[in-house]
Design a protein around this motif. Structure first.
Motif, PDB file in Angstrom:
ATOM      1  N   HIS A  10       3.723  13.029   7.129  1.00 20.91           N
ATOM      2  CA  HIS A  10       4.496  11.819   7.403  1.00 20.91           C
ATOM      3  C   HIS A  10       4.274  11.285   8.822  1.00 20.91           C
ATOM      4  O   HIS A  10       4.181  10.083   9.028  1.00 20.91           O
ATOM      5  CB  HIS A  10       5.984  12.079   7.160  1.00 20.91           C
ATOM      6  CG  HIS A  10       6.297  12.362   5.726  1.00 20.91           C
ATOM      7  ND1 HIS A  10       6.128  13.611   5.168  1.00 20.91           N
ATOM      8  CD2 HIS A  10       6.734  11.565   4.734  1.00 20.91           C
ATOM      9  CE1 HIS A  10       6.456  13.564   3.892  1.00 20.91           C
ATOM     10  NE2 HIS A  10       6.829  12.330   3.601  1.00 20.91           N
ATOM     11  N   SER A  11       4.191  12.181   9.793  1.00 14.46           N
ATOM     12  CA  SER A  11       4.039  11.723  11.179  1.00 14.46           C
ATOM     13  C   SER A  11       2.715  10.998  11.397  1.00 14.46           C
ATOM     14  O   SER A  11       2.649  10.067  12.196  1.00 14.46           O
ATOM     15  CB  SER A  11       4.179  12.900  12.156  1.00 14.46           C
ATOM     16  OG  SER A  11       3.157  13.853  11.938  1.00 14.46           O
ATOM     17  N   LEU A  12       1.672  11.390  10.684  1.00 12.75           N
ATOM     18  CA  LEU A  12       0.396  10.670  10.774  1.00 12.75           C
ATOM     19  C   LEU A  12       0.547   9.264  10.212  1.00 12.75           C
ATOM     20  O   LEU A  12       0.210   8.273  10.868  1.00 12.75           O
ATOM     21  CB  LEU A  12      -0.707  11.413  10.022  1.00 12.75           C
ATOM     22  CG  LEU A  12      -2.017  10.627   9.822  1.00 12.75           C
ATOM     23  CD1 LEU A  12      -2.712  10.366  11.148  1.00 12.75           C
ATOM     24  CD2 LEU A  12      -2.925  11.343   8.841  1.00 12.75           C
ATOM     25  N   TYR A  13       1.059   9.167   9.010  1.00  9.85           N
ATOM     26  CA  TYR A  13       1.081   7.880   8.318  1.00  9.85           C
ATOM     27  C   TYR A  13       2.058   6.884   8.947  1.00  9.85           C
ATOM     28  O   TYR A  13       1.793   5.678   8.932  1.00  9.85           O
ATOM     29  CB  TYR A  13       1.368   8.087   6.836  1.00  9.85           C
ATOM     30  CG  TYR A  13       0.305   8.938   6.187  1.00  9.85           C
ATOM     31  CD1 TYR A  13      -1.032   8.536   6.169  1.00  9.85           C
ATOM     32  CD2 TYR A  13       0.611  10.163   5.618  1.00  9.85           C
ATOM     33  CE1 TYR A  13      -2.016   9.323   5.598  1.00  9.85           C
ATOM     34  CE2 TYR A  13      -0.374  10.956   5.038  1.00  9.85           C
ATOM     35  CZ  TYR A  13      -1.675  10.531   5.039  1.00  9.85           C
ATOM     36  OH  TYR A  13      -2.664  11.309   4.475  1.00  9.85           O
ATOM     37  N   GLY A  16       2.015   2.454  10.137  1.00  2.00           N
ATOM     38  CA  GLY A  16       2.892   1.479   9.508  1.00  2.00           C
ATOM     39  C   GLY A  16       3.526   1.895   8.195  1.00  2.00           C
ATOM     40  O   GLY A  16       4.328   1.142   7.642  1.00  2.00           O
ATOM     41  N   PHE A  17       3.209   3.053   7.685  1.00  2.00           N
ATOM     42  CA  PHE A  17       3.839   3.511   6.452  1.00  2.00           C
ATOM     43  C   PHE A  17       5.287   3.909   6.733  1.00  2.00           C
ATOM     44  O   PHE A  17       5.600   4.437   7.801  1.00  2.00           O
ATOM     45  CB  PHE A  17       3.089   4.708   5.853  1.00  2.00           C
ATOM     46  CG  PHE A  17       1.797   4.332   5.191  1.00  2.00           C
ATOM     47  CD1 PHE A  17       1.743   4.031   3.833  1.00  2.00           C
ATOM     48  CD2 PHE A  17       0.620   4.283   5.923  1.00  2.00           C
ATOM     49  CE1 PHE A  17       0.551   3.685   3.224  1.00  2.00           C
ATOM     50  CE2 PHE A  17      -0.575   3.946   5.324  1.00  2.00           C
ATOM     51  CZ  PHE A  17      -0.615   3.641   3.972  1.00  2.00           C
ATOM     52  N   GLU A  18       6.157   3.636   5.769  1.00  2.00           N
ATOM     53  CA  GLU A  18       7.571   3.974   5.864  1.00  2.00           C
ATOM     54  C   GLU A  18       8.006   4.670   4.580  1.00  2.00           C
ATOM     55  O   GLU A  18       7.395   4.462   3.533  1.00  2.00           O
ATOM     56  CB  GLU A  18       8.419   2.704   6.003  1.00  2.00           C
ATOM     57  CG  GLU A  18       8.064   1.825   7.163  1.00  2.00           C
ATOM     58  CD  GLU A  18       8.797   0.490   7.119  1.00  2.00           C
ATOM     59  OE1 GLU A  18       9.260   0.085   6.027  1.00  2.00           O
ATOM     60  OE2 GLU A  18       8.891  -0.146   8.176  1.00  2.00           O
ATOM     61  N   GLN A  19       9.083   5.431   4.678  1.00  2.00           N
ATOM     62  CA  GLN A  19       9.646   6.025   3.475  1.00  2.00           C
ATOM     63  C   GLN A  19      10.166   4.903   2.574  1.00  2.00           C
ATOM     64  O   GLN A  19      10.649   3.877   3.070  1.00  2.00           O
ATOM     65  CB  GLN A  19      10.792   6.964   3.837  1.00  2.00           C
ATOM     66  CG  GLN A  19      10.324   8.141   4.644  1.00  2.00           C
ATOM     67  CD  GLN A  19      10.745   9.461   4.037  1.00  2.00           C
ATOM     68  OE1 GLN A  19      11.613   9.530   3.186  1.00  2.00           O
ATOM     69  NE2 GLN A  19      10.114  10.520   4.480  1.00  2.00           N
ATOM     70  N   THR A  35       0.870  -1.166   0.000  1.00  2.00           N
ATOM     71  CA  THR A  35       0.000   0.000   0.000  1.00  2.00           C
ATOM     72  C   THR A  35       0.908   1.216   0.000  1.00  2.00           C
ATOM     73  O   THR A  35       1.822   1.314   0.820  1.00  2.00           O
ATOM     74  CB  THR A  35      -0.923   0.026   1.234  1.00  2.00           C
ATOM     75  OG1 THR A  35      -1.678  -1.187   1.279  1.00  2.00           O
ATOM     76  CG2 THR A  35      -1.875   1.207   1.173  1.00  2.00           C
ATOM     77  N   MET A  36       0.670   2.112  -0.920  1.00  2.00           N
ATOM     78  CA  MET A  36       1.534   3.283  -1.067  1.00  2.00           C
ATOM     79  C   MET A  36       0.731   4.561  -0.912  1.00  2.00           C
ATOM     80  O   MET A  36      -0.494   4.552  -0.978  1.00  2.00           O
ATOM     81  CB  MET A  36       2.223   3.257  -2.431  1.00  2.00           C
ATOM     82  CG  MET A  36       3.120   2.050  -2.615  1.00  2.00           C
ATOM     83  SD  MET A  36       4.172   2.172  -4.051  1.00  2.00           S
ATOM     84  CE  MET A  36       5.395   3.334  -3.440  1.00  2.00           C
TER      85      MET A  36
END
Length: 143
Positions: free
Chosen positions: A113-116, A120-123, A105-106
């Motif tokens: 960024h701090s929300l996502y 579990g989202f990463e750069q 999932t992108m």
């Protein structure tokens, strides 16, 4: 009373609010109404709605519901920020039954960024495999 819905027909009752916000956003400025409506109709949608006020927050996932999803058009109207609505809507996105088991999932964001990362989202660490066709002025030409 506030409630969260994934019912696209119900969400489309608030289409003007969605279009007014997204049509002025940095990611989809000037998007034609027809284009946005088609996009919403072909996505898994999420909205926080207040029975008296109307739509407060929105998000959608573009997906095949099996392997891939792209989180898009996430927003909380400015006057309702700071109430935890972004976390509420993201919790629903992450736990939605049709979005479980996706391999990837992108999303793309300039400022949240701090929300996502809380979900579990990463750069992207290796962007070499990623490619794109980018037409930043497509909505200007469509007008």
């Amino acid at each position: 009373m506030q409630y969260l819905t994934t019912n696209t027909s119900e969400i489309l009752k608030h289409f003007d609010t969605i279009h007014n916000y997204i049509g002025q956003s940095y990611w989809a400025e000037n998007i034609p109404k027809e284009t946005l409506q088609k996009a919403i109709e072909n996505s898994v949608n999420f909205a926080v709605i207040d029975e008296e006020v109307g739509l407060l927050a929105f998000a959608r996932v573009i997906t095949d519901k099996a392997t891939f999803g792209y989180l898009a058009d996430v927003f909380v109207l400015p006057e309702f920020r700071g109430q935890g609505l972004s976390k509420k809507i993201m919790s629903q996105v992450i736990s939605h039954p049709e979005l479980q088991g996706l391999r990837r999932t992108m999303l793309a964001t300039r400022d949240a960024h701090s929300l996502y990362t809380q979900f579990g989202f990463e750069q992207v660490t290796d962007a070499k495999p990623l490619m794109q066709i980018h037409k930043p002025d497509v909505y200007v030409k469509a007008m």
